[in-house]
Motif scaffolding. Sequence first.
Motif, short mmCIF file in Angstrom:
data_model
loop_
_atom_site.label_atom_id
_atom_site.label_comp_id
_atom_site.label_asym_id
_atom_site.label_seq_id
_atom_site.Cartn_x
_atom_site.Cartn_y
_atom_site.Cartn_z
N TYR A 196 0.90 -1.35 -0.01
CA TYR A 196 0.13 -0.15 0.11
C TYR A 196 0.90 1.28 -0.19
O TYR A 196 1.96 1.38 0.69
N GLY A 197 0.41 2.13 -0.58
CA GLY A 197 1.09 3.50 -0.96
C GLY A 197 0.41 4.77 0.20
O GLY A 197 -0.80 4.46 0.53
N GLU A 198 1.08 5.86 0.03
CA GLU A 198 0.43 6.95 0.64
C GLU A 198 -0.96 7.23 -0.02
O GLU A 198 -1.06 7.34 -1.06
N PRO A 199 -1.86 7.72 0.39
CA PRO A 199 -3.31 8.22 0.09
C PRO A 199 -3.00 9.32 -0.66
O PRO A 199 -2.23 10.53 -0.50
N LEU A 200 -3.71 9.56 -1.98
CA LEU A 200 -3.91 10.76 -2.70
C LEU A 200 -5.29 11.27 -2.62
O LEU A 200 -6.19 10.36 -2.63
N ARG A 201 -5.17 12.60 -2.34
CA ARG A 201 -6.43 13.10 -2.10
C ARG A 201 -6.84 14.25 -3.37
O ARG A 201 -5.80 15.13 -3.64
N LEU A 202 -7.71 13.95 -4.13
CA LEU A 202 -7.99 14.69 -5.37
C LEU A 202 -9.08 15.83 -4.98
O LEU A 202 -9.94 15.53 -4.11
N PRO A 203 -8.73 17.02 -5.58
CA PRO A 203 -9.63 18.31 -5.12
C PRO A 203 -11.14 17.83 -5.41
O PRO A 203 -11.36 17.24 -6.71
N GLY A 204 -12.00 17.97 -4.48
CA GLY A 204 -13.48 17.83 -4.98
C GLY A 204 -14.21 18.53 -5.94
O GLY A 204 -13.63 19.92 -6.12
N ARG A 205 -15.06 18.10 -6.74
CA ARG A 205 -15.56 19.02 -7.69
C ARG A 205 -17.16 18.87 -7.51
O ARG A 205 -17.69 17.60 -7.33
N ALA A 206 -17.96 19.91 -7.64
CA ALA A 206 -19.29 19.97 -7.47
C ALA A 206 -20.17 19.51 -8.49
O ALA A 206 -19.47 19.56 -9.73
N TRP A 207 -21.40 19.07 -8.59
CA TRP A 207 -21.83 18.51 -9.66
C TRP A 207 -22.37 19.68 -10.41
O TRP A 207 -22.54 20.87 -9.94
N PRO A 208 -22.25 19.77 -11.75
CA PRO A 208 -21.81 18.62 -12.71
C PRO A 208 -20.57 18.79 -12.99
O PRO A 208 -20.00 19.77 -13.26
N ARG A 209 -19.87 17.24 -12.87
CA ARG A 209 -18.23 17.50 -13.07
C ARG A 209 -18.21 17.06 -14.52
O ARG A 209 -18.90 16.15 -14.95
N GLU A 213 -12.47 17.47 -16.46
CA GLU A 213 -12.36 17.51 -14.90
C GLU A 213 -11.85 15.91 -14.55
O GLU A 213 -10.81 15.67 -13.91
N VAL A 214 -12.74 15.18 -14.98
CA VAL A 214 -12.47 13.73 -14.77
C VAL A 214 -11.50 13.30 -15.29
O VAL A 214 -10.45 12.40 -14.71
N ALA A 215 -11.13 13.40 -16.39
CA ALA A 215 -9.87 12.85 -17.45
C ALA A 215 -8.63 13.53 -16.87
O ALA A 215 -7.61 12.94 -16.50
N GLN A 216 -8.56 14.95 -16.43
CA GLN A 216 -7.54 15.37 -15.69
C GLN A 216 -7.07 14.52 -14.27
O GLN A 216 -5.94 14.30 -13.95
N ALA A 217 -8.16 14.60 -13.55
CA ALA A 217 -8.06 13.82 -12.38
C ALA A 217 -7.47 12.31 -12.37
O ALA A 217 -6.64 11.77 -11.66
N SER A 218 -8.02 11.68 -13.40
CA SER A 218 -7.70 10.22 -13.69
C SER A 218 -6.20 10.33 -14.18
O SER A 218 -5.59 9.39 -13.82
#
Length: 274
Positions: A196-209, A213-218
């Motif tokens: 296991y590795g250190e957790p990654l926290r992605l910045p939350g996005r309000a609806w609609p995403r 935004e999803v592609a960049q986060a992925s």
Amino acid sequence: MSAGPAPDRRAGAGPEHRKLPATVGTPHPSHRLLRLLRPAGRAWFTRRYDVRRVGEEHVPACGPAIIASNHLGYLDGPLMAALAPRPVHALTKQEMFEGRTGLVLRAFGQIPLTRGQADPAAIKGCLRVLRDGGVVLIYPEGRRGAGDFSRFHRGAAYLALVTGAPVVPLAIFGTREPGGSTDSVPAPGARFDLVYGEPLRLPGRAWPRTRREVAQASDDLRNRLVTHLVDAQMRTGRDLPGPIPGLPEPAAVRHGARHPAPGDPQHPIQRDVR
């Protein structure tokens, strides 16, 4: 590590379930059998195989979390059900939910996913677990294979953007031997490594995403998982087993990423789920 408190399974409990995509009325997957049988499963795996676990402290002791793992072989799912630091609800292909196998998977709280098309029910099932403070297990590669994240779907990033849950990288080694088929099982005594590795926290996005935004986060998540995989290989001295013989990559795979069908919630989305 303690399994943590049981999640709140009241239908629609808490205001977070009213956020889009809304999960009011979405049932929390059953997990009682999973919790009851995990000790027996843990004992079976540790007697039959040489299982080595590293970095379990990176999995939060409580609260929502997403474990994003590479996917090598048939035993990955059962191994995680038994030995993950906390009980996990895994996205599992719909084809597995037939007959007695389907009954067992549902009793163990696994979440069916229809691949290749939009499946809002699977997304909402995962969101229900996370909003209740549980753990979701996702294999971003989408199927068993080389385990190197050359294929990468975007469901894990989407769930992280919606819920703010940390994504914990996991590198698995040893559950399929080189040349092994998709359903092959290593011989007794084989060594399994779970790192296991250190957790990654992605910045939350309000609806609609948006799809962008999803592609960049992925992309950010994939980079982190690949980096962790390389580090885990150096730490353990393990190699990946390579591709599964006779299992071709779909024609839509280009430059290590799949170009998905529009609207597929496990892949880049055209329109956010309500």
